[in-house]
Design an enzyme around this catalytic site. Structure first.
Site, PDB file in Angstrom:
ATOM      1  N   GLU A 119     -36.318  21.365 -14.199  1.00 49.42           N
ATOM      2  CA  GLU A 119     -35.338  20.489 -14.667  1.00 49.42           C
ATOM      3  C   GLU A 119     -34.901  19.609 -13.580  1.00 49.42           C
ATOM      4  OE1 GLU A 119     -31.559  22.161 -16.044  1.00 49.42           O
ATOM      5  OE2 GLU A 119     -32.521  22.532 -18.310  1.00 49.42           O
ATOM      6  N   ASP A 122     -20.733  19.966 -13.821  1.00 49.58           N
ATOM      7  CA  ASP A 122     -21.340  20.728 -12.783  1.00 49.58           C
ATOM      8  C   ASP A 122     -20.263  21.112 -11.557  1.00 49.58           C
ATOM      9  OD1 ASP A 122     -24.160  20.375 -13.198  1.00 49.58           O
ATOM     10  OD2 ASP A 122     -23.741  18.185 -13.046  1.00 49.58           O
TER      11      ASP A 122
END
Length: 312
Positions: free
Chosen positions: A96, A107
């Site tokens: 990824e 995040d």
């Protein structure tokens, strides 16, 4: 701003106008991609399998996929290119690659900081694609981009999908688009042979989870805990029951991510029946904290080998 879990993906509870993707002067296009050679020999063959096919092959071999995540452009794109080679050479099954964004609400602090550093160096989608165009033919595992929706909208859905496919990207994760709004994304992804991976979470109701797994391509991304990305000391015991519920609803592979950072985490999740394990913040932190790119790549190699070995 807060992040709520809606439709099994991240739905941003914020004004609709989001901070735009920062565009700085493009970095020097004459990037060097031959600075570091890991102890493991580098592969030079192009990927031949997509995400779903990779899982199918691994299942036949009785193996669980190891899926590392790194942020493109941190500390720079030349290092990212080398990191992709290192991850591939050390046995990663899918990689990824995060596209840095100025408002990455899904995040945690480690990946947010990496995105900020990358953007400050002038990293943008064009420079990432230029790098991938050179590196993808040198690695053997498929690449899946992890990007927020804003960069996709700026380029246009069709153009974005065709441009990432042209450089060899096979999969896509867009964490801030709820299921109800993925129809056009899925259509353009299908038109360009991109596998659009959808996420389900511990708070996703069963009926909605079934809709998500039905629509997801490549694999199902099971978020292991509520909240943002980031290494955690342990894996929630709920993951085992969540995996069971998902596998009762679909035959598609399921990979678990968020908060996984240690070999014991990887082994535990594999033992619970996951088809893949995703490790992000631990990888990103190594590259971000290193005194030099070469040191970071060597530490990345060590961590990757230790995590991969937990699946053998």
């Amino acid at each position: 701003m807060a992040i709520a879990f809606k439709s099994g993906v991240f739905f941003l509870q914020s004004p609709k106008s989001q901070i735009g993707f920062r565009h700085s002067s493009p970095p020097d296009s004459s990037l060097s991609f031959k600075r570091f050679t890991p102890m493991a020999s580098l592969s030079t063959s192009s990927p031949t399998l997509g995400l779903a096919d990779t899982f199918t092959q691994l299942k036949k071999q009785g193996k669980v996929a190891f899926i590392p995540y790194i942020t493109a452009g941190d500390p720079d794109l030349s290092t990212t290119a080398e990191a992709l080679k290192v991850l591939d050479a050390c046995g990663s099954d899918i990689i990824e690659l995060g596209v840095p964004y100025s408002d990455p609400l899904a995040d945690g602090p480690v990946i947010q900081a990496a995105a900020t550093r990358s953007l400050e160096r002038g990293t943008n989608l064009d420079s990432i694609l230029e790098m991938l165009d050179k590196v993808v033919p040198q690695i053997s595992c498929p690449i899946s981009l992890f990007t927020y929706y804003n960069p996709i909208l700026k380029r246009g859905l069709g153009k974005f999908m065709s441009s990432i496919r042209a450089v060899g990207v096979q999969g896509l994760v867009v964490p801030d688009v709820p299921l109800e709004e993925t129809e056009m994304l899925r259509k353009e992804a299908l038109n360009n042979d991109i596998e659009l991976v959808l996420l389900t979470t511990p708070t996703t109701p069963t009926e909605r989870m079934k809709l998500i797994v039905d629509a997801s391509e490549g694999f199902i991304y099971l978020v292991s805990s509520i909240g943002v990305t980031g290494a955690r000391s342990s894996v929630s015991g709920k993951v085992q029951s969540l995996l069971k519920d998902i596998k009762e609803a679909t035959d598609k592979p399921v990979a678990v991510g968020f908060g996984i950072s240690k070999p014991e985490h990887v082994k535990q999740i594999a033992g619970w029946g996951a088809d893949g394990v995703i490790v992000g913040s631990a990888m990103v932190k190594l590259l971000g904290d290193a005194k030099s790119p070469t040191e970071g790549l060597k530490e990345l190699e060590k961590l990757t080998k230790s995590l991969k070995s937990a699946l053998l």
